[in-house]
Design a protein around this motif. Sequence first.
Motif, mmCIF file in Angstrom:
data_model
loop_
_atom_site.group_PDB
_atom_site.id
_atom_site.type_symbol
_atom_site.label_atom_id
_atom_site.label_comp_id
_atom_site.label_asym_id
_atom_site.label_seq_id
_atom_site.Cartn_x
_atom_site.Cartn_y
_atom_site.Cartn_z
ATOM 1 N N LYS A 53 0.847 -1.198 0.000
ATOM 2 C CA LYS A 53 0.000 0.000 0.000
ATOM 3 C C LYS A 53 0.883 1.249 0.000
ATOM 4 C CE LYS A 53 -4.151 -2.011 2.009
ATOM 5 N NZ LYS A 53 -5.220 -1.887 3.031
ATOM 6 N N LEU A 65 -0.548 4.820 1.065
ATOM 7 C CA LEU A 65 -0.754 4.945 2.509
ATOM 8 C C LEU A 65 0.569 4.955 3.258
ATOM 9 C CD1 LEU A 65 -3.842 2.619 3.131
ATOM 10 C CD2 LEU A 65 -3.739 5.108 3.396
ATOM 11 N N ARG A 68 1.637 7.885 5.690
ATOM 12 C CA ARG A 68 2.055 7.607 7.067
ATOM 13 C C ARG A 68 3.406 8.261 7.346
ATOM 14 N NH1 ARG A 68 4.605 7.265 11.055
ATOM 15 N NH2 ARG A 68 4.913 5.516 12.464
ATOM 16 N N ALA A 109 -11.237 8.187 14.069
ATOM 17 C CA ALA A 109 -11.784 6.876 13.698
ATOM 18 C C ALA A 109 -13.302 6.919 13.538
ATOM 19 C CB ALA A 109 -11.403 5.832 14.753
ATOM 20 N N LEU A 166 -13.451 8.473 9.899
ATOM 21 C CA LEU A 166 -12.713 7.811 8.832
ATOM 22 C C LEU A 166 -12.889 6.298 8.824
ATOM 23 C CD1 LEU A 166 -9.385 9.872 9.046
ATOM 24 C CD2 LEU A 166 -11.323 10.218 7.508
ATOM 25 N N LEU A 167 -13.088 5.706 10.005
ATOM 26 C CA LEU A 167 -13.221 4.252 10.090
ATOM 27 C C LEU A 167 -14.598 3.821 10.564
ATOM 28 C CD1 LEU A 167 -9.766 3.398 11.742
ATOM 29 C CD2 LEU A 167 -10.331 3.514 9.306
ATOM 30 N N ILE A 172 -4.397 6.077 12.639
ATOM 31 C CA ILE A 172 -5.453 5.804 11.667
ATOM 32 C C ILE A 172 -4.854 5.252 10.374
ATOM 33 C CG2 ILE A 172 -7.262 6.818 10.254
ATOM 34 C CD1 ILE A 172 -7.979 6.599 13.202
ATOM 35 N N THR A 173 -3.763 5.859 9.924
ATOM 36 C CA THR A 173 -3.122 5.420 8.689
ATOM 37 C C THR A 173 -2.601 3.996 8.808
ATOM 38 O OG1 THR A 173 -2.413 7.717 8.331
ATOM 39 C CG2 THR A 173 -1.438 6.039 6.930
ATOM 40 N N SER A 222 -3.720 1.771 10.799
ATOM 41 C CA SER A 222 -4.902 0.917 10.863
ATOM 42 C C SER A 222 -5.417 0.609 9.457
ATOM 43 C CB SER A 222 -6.003 1.577 11.694
ATOM 44 O OG SER A 222 -7.164 0.789 11.728
ATOM 45 N N LYS A 223 -5.379 1.612 8.568
ATOM 46 C CA LYS A 223 -5.829 1.423 7.189
ATOM 47 C C LYS A 223 -4.869 0.504 6.415
ATOM 48 C CE LYS A 223 -8.678 3.668 5.206
ATOM 49 N NZ LYS A 223 -10.090 3.366 4.834
#
Length: 271
Positions: A53, A56, A60, A98, A101-102, A151-152, A154-155
């Motif tokens: 990825k 991302l 990050r 989150a 975004l999540l 968050i990044t 996590s993605k």
Amino acid sequence: MLISTLAFACMNATVKHLLHINAYQIVFFRSISSLVFTFTFLLKNKIPFVGNKKRLLVIRGFVGVTSMTFFFMSTKYLPIGTAVSLRYMAPIFAAIFAIFLLREKIKLWQWFFFAMAFAGVLILKGFDAELNGYGLLLAFISAIFSGLVYITISKIGKDDHPVVIVNYFMIISTIVGGVLSINNWITPKSIEWLLLFGLGVFGYFGQLFMTKAFQIAKTNQVAPLKYLEVIYTVLLGVFIFSEVYTFWSLLGIALIIGGLVLNILYKGKQK
């Protein structure tokens, strides 16, 4: 985890000792010295550097270097223990991000614990007349971007090896820190070279032992121990730099760390 938090505390103390060197230059040395370890690990284990990825991973890296730069800048204006405590507000911002975004949900008790931590920040700013407002703002911005880092990551999930993620971060940080240091370069003297390269060593081993701790023990048992970094850092600040923490400073720090630890324990109990 005890070794990990001590390593991070030593890195924080080293940054504080190098006050006369600009934050960009510290970012550069912190990153380039860690690259030695990440590159070696990836080569030894034949793990592709590029990752999966890529977009991302790059995001990050830039979000991470922004957070790190603001944190290093804040240490020039705040007692090192206070700066570290404020940076640990990151999980709160991560939880808020989150939601949008999540699409995750925050339970009522978690909001209470977050409010407890924010109360600590208000006490630090409102009752400690010695606290530098500009330094507090810098640390706060660092925490916000650190929340975005969570968050990044996590993605990205498990699609990329953790060391690949760290390697991207270190490469981008080295480039950004190096470029921004060009017009602000201060040539280190004697032992300062060792201290600057030592930043990466402390950072790498702090990360390594923290990862190992999470691998061999339950998260809800290990996670609260990472806040020992604050205690170690405060003690180093007092005994090495003769920093003075008022009652209100200590109360504010205690509320911040207390709220975050309670949130971790609560989440662990829910699982």
